[in-house]
Write an enzyme that holds these catalytic residues in place. Sequence first.
Site, PDB file in Angstrom:
ATOM      1  N   CYS A  92       0.837  -1.198   0.000  1.00 53.98           N
ATOM      2  CA  CYS A  92       0.000   0.000   0.000  1.00 53.98           C
ATOM      3  C   CYS A  92       0.880   1.260   0.000  1.00 53.98           C
ATOM      4  CB  CYS A  92      -0.967  -0.034   1.173  1.00 53.98           C
ATOM      5  SG  CYS A  92      -2.296   1.177   1.039  1.00 53.98           S
TER       6      CYS A  92
ATOM      7  N   HIS B 145      -3.372  -4.863   0.160  1.00 49.90           N
ATOM      8  CA  HIS B 145      -2.744  -5.439   1.355  1.00 49.90           C
ATOM      9  C   HIS B 145      -2.773  -6.966   1.251  1.00 49.90           C
ATOM     10  CE1 HIS B 145      -2.396  -1.823   3.978  1.00 49.90           C
ATOM     11  NE2 HIS B 145      -3.362  -1.377   3.183  1.00 49.90           N
TER      12      HIS B 145
ATOM     13  N   GLU C 248      -1.217  -9.091   2.916  1.00 44.25           N
ATOM     14  CA  GLU C 248      -1.094  -9.749   4.218  1.00 44.25           C
ATOM     15  C   GLU C 248      -2.431 -10.216   4.770  1.00 44.25           C
ATOM     16  OE1 GLU C 248      -1.130  -5.223   5.251  1.00 44.25           O
ATOM     17  OE2 GLU C 248      -0.517  -6.550   3.598  1.00 44.25           O
TER      18      GLU C 248
END
Length: 543
Positions: free
Chosen positions: A381, A507, A509
């Site tokens: 990001c 993102h 993750e």
Amino acid sequence: MAKYIFVTGGVVSSVGKGISAASIGRILKSRGISVSALKIDPYLNVDPGTMSPYQHGEVFVTKDGAETDLDLGHYERFIGVDLTSASNVTSGQIYSAVIAGERRGDFLGGTIQVVPHVTNEIKRRIRLVAEISRADVVITEVGGTVGDIEGQPFLEAIRQMRKEEGRDNVFYVHVTYLPFISTTAELKTKPTQHSVNELRRIGIQPDMILCRSDQEIPESVKAKISLFCDVDREAVIPMTTAESIYEVPLLLEDAGAGKLIVERLGLSAKDGDLAEWRRMVSDLKSPKERVTVALVGKYTELTDAYYSVREALRHAARVLDRQVNILWISSEEVEAKGAEPLLKSVQGILVPGGFGYRGIEGMVMAARFARERNVPYLGLCLGVQVLAIEFGRYVFKCDDCNSSEFNPKTKYPVIDLLPEQHHIRQMGGTMRLGTYPCHLLPGTKAAAAYGEAVVYERHRHRYEFNNQYRPELERAGLIASGLSPDGQLVEIAELRDHPWMIGSQFHPEFKSRPDKPHPLFVGFIKAARETLIEGAQTALSLQ
């Protein structure tokens, strides 16, 4: 008809309710029982989206774009489900809904009260998760600590649930902390007794007590808790601090928690099978060669601000037979000391998400170090925007290249707002949030990492690549390796002449799982393990 498990906490905050709820979900799922989860947060914010990470840790984003509590990340990683906005409820949402109903005239001129109107809305939200997910069991974690003033309506609501759903369809789990007094070498049960007494005063009798402790819990202590808290002896479950959070489902299972819950709720279940989970935990705990990664961010004093990032790195390292060593480096410290002394010994550099100008120049310095030294880099990001800013300064030979978020008057705004966002003034929920498709450019490192042509990733950002500067940056070596379906939004960028320098607007993750690590993190760790750090180079022969 769904069954309901409610997880409350006592004695202290941060006692491990989220991990406990997620672990219960894991052991139920291992028995073939479908599970969904809900986090109740008693704070008055509508969601944590505008909170500082120092206040509440990471903001986790669901697939449908809800900004939620970080505990939803635990639920998704442990249970292996994709949750929605329905799975995080706050006092702000509840009171907003009730007041909006009153303004519409929904209550026929009646007096609006916490009981029954607020508690009815809370119960509606809990049942909504069951309706949406169609799960056999909905696990609800009530945030905060028993006795907190703002949590009382939620505790009253879950008390009413047992009466309305039936005694055999509701199960209460209370997580408490047993302090250890070193001078007498004793684990003390009195705080747990007081916490359970407070619950019972409200009208809730726990069916199970999970006892958090840093020491082994003797049988005599378990028996004392059973006697004074009026729970069955087998329902007093020790939860000693574990080396890995992923070990907690195994501790609960070995202590009989899964069997007890299934019996009490009358669930139809097969025998629990956590063999694969055990292997995964064994892998995580076994010593391996380390890969050292610097996480250069704004909130590194509180590692919970990057909880999903940390876990995603660990997931990726495990499948590559490595152990990740994370150096938590403040980007402001990089500004003060320079990149060389802080980053010269790392094998990879990761710049995570964030907002605001503070520490940005330190991140740019880290990106420059990665580009010039050929150190693998992963930007998430804000991290990809930093990559673009640093590369733009190199290409345009101008330090005034920036994002309009950080310098509205920058000469080269390589990162800027979309035209339709310029009029927005509200902060909450106004970003590009949730899942969007990303088309990968064949032949790029990003495409090789994914092994797919189109992927779907979760976003949480307001600023985008400025297409005005794309052609010149691309000619200089920046590749837009992931694009929106119309080709207008850069989702992934990478540098052509670099071993691994990749950033994503989204993102990744949030989608990583311990048993299914995210491809971009795997690619990053794979590149990092091949990087020789200072002092590790093989000596050359002088002959």
